[in-house]
Design a protein around this motif. Sequence first.
Motif, PDB file in Angstrom:
ATOM      1  N   ALA A 135       2.508  -8.199   2.448  1.00  0.00           N
ATOM      2  CA  ALA A 135       3.477  -9.145   3.012  1.00  0.00           C
ATOM      3  C   ALA A 135       4.527  -9.518   1.972  1.00  0.00           C
ATOM      4  O   ALA A 135       5.720  -9.572   2.266  1.00  0.00           O
ATOM      5  N   ARG A 136       4.086  -9.773   0.745  1.00  0.00           N
ATOM      6  CA  ARG A 136       5.051 -10.079  -0.327  1.00  0.00           C
ATOM      7  C   ARG A 136       6.012  -8.924  -0.528  1.00  0.00           C
ATOM      8  O   ARG A 136       7.221  -9.122  -0.666  1.00  0.00           O
ATOM      9  N   ALA A 137       5.488  -7.704  -0.530  1.00  0.00           N
ATOM     10  CA  ALA A 137       6.339  -6.525  -0.723  1.00  0.00           C
ATOM     11  C   ALA A 137       7.349  -6.405   0.413  1.00  0.00           C
ATOM     12  O   ALA A 137       8.522  -6.080   0.176  1.00  0.00           O
ATOM     13  N   PHE A 138       6.921  -6.687   1.646  1.00  0.00           N
ATOM     14  CA  PHE A 138       7.839  -6.631   2.783  1.00  0.00           C
ATOM     15  C   PHE A 138       8.987  -7.612   2.592  1.00  0.00           C
ATOM     16  O   PHE A 138      10.157  -7.254   2.716  1.00  0.00           O
ATOM     17  N   TRP A 139       8.656  -8.877   2.284  1.00  0.00           N
ATOM     18  CA  TRP A 139       9.682  -9.904   2.146  1.00  0.00           C
ATOM     19  C   TRP A 139      10.608  -9.617   0.965  1.00  0.00           C
ATOM     20  O   TRP A 139      11.814  -9.803   1.057  1.00  0.00           O
ATOM     21  N   GLU A 140      10.047  -9.193  -0.142  1.00  0.00           N
ATOM     22  CA  GLU A 140      10.879  -8.892  -1.299  1.00  0.00           C
ATOM     23  C   GLU A 140      11.766  -7.678  -1.046  1.00  0.00           C
ATOM     24  O   GLU A 140      12.918  -7.643  -1.475  1.00  0.00           O
ATOM     25  N   GLY A 141      11.249  -6.696  -0.320  1.00  0.00           N
ATOM     26  CA  GLY A 141      12.045  -5.533   0.043  1.00  0.00           C
ATOM     27  C   GLY A 141      13.179  -5.900   0.979  1.00  0.00           C
ATOM     28  O   GLY A 141      14.312  -5.426   0.842  1.00  0.00           O
ATOM     29  N   LEU A 142      12.899  -6.779   1.916  1.00  0.00           N
ATOM     30  CA  LEU A 142      13.923  -7.253   2.840  1.00  0.00           C
ATOM     31  C   LEU A 142      15.016  -7.972   2.072  1.00  0.00           C
ATOM     32  O   LEU A 142      16.204  -7.757   2.307  1.00  0.00           O
ATOM     33  N   ARG A 143      14.622  -8.769   1.130  1.00  0.00           N
ATOM     34  CA  ARG A 143      15.582  -9.537   0.325  1.00  0.00           C
ATOM     35  C   ARG A 143      16.521  -8.594  -0.434  1.00  0.00           C
ATOM     36  O   ARG A 143      17.705  -8.844  -0.550  1.00  0.00           O
ATOM     37  N   GLY A 144      15.992  -7.469  -0.916  1.00  0.00           N
ATOM     38  CA  GLY A 144      16.805  -6.528  -1.669  1.00  0.00           C
ATOM     39  C   GLY A 144      17.790  -5.737  -0.825  1.00  0.00           C
ATOM     40  O   GLY A 144      18.751  -5.183  -1.346  1.00  0.00           O
ATOM     41  N   LYS A 145      17.592  -5.695   0.493  1.00  0.00           N
ATOM     42  CA  LYS A 145      18.449  -4.904   1.383  1.00  0.00           C
ATOM     43  C   LYS A 145      19.551  -5.730   2.037  1.00  0.00           C
ATOM     44  O   LYS A 145      20.255  -5.234   2.903  1.00  0.00           O
TER      45      LYS A 145
END
Length: 116
Positions: free
Chosen positions: A78-88
């Motif tokens: 879940a953390r990876a999903f949110w952090e990945g979303l933030r980067g895009k």
Amino acid sequence: MLFTQAYKAHYSVKLLVEAGHMEDAATITRRLLELGAASIYILSADTAREVEDRARRYLSHLWDELPPEGRQHLPPEARAFWEGLRGKLPRGPWPGWQKIFSELGASETYNEDYSL
């Protein structure tokens, strides 16, 4: 995400009113107004790409508001999903509520109901 938040907020208002906690209910009702404005703002964009950009900015805004200690309780996926979303995200933050209400032609609602 917005629907889930709105449902929980609406139900909370019902319970608070039944218990006589009117001030707390009013605070959460204000959040319902934000959720409605956010929904309309996101979906009122001119293109599908802009709708997606606005939705991503909103989700990023939620992530940015979550304190670091709260983030650590999320599963790694879940953390990876949110952090990945933030980067895009496209450049630029989620606009303030006054700007959103203004763009929706609802400055009067902001001035009379929201900014109290």
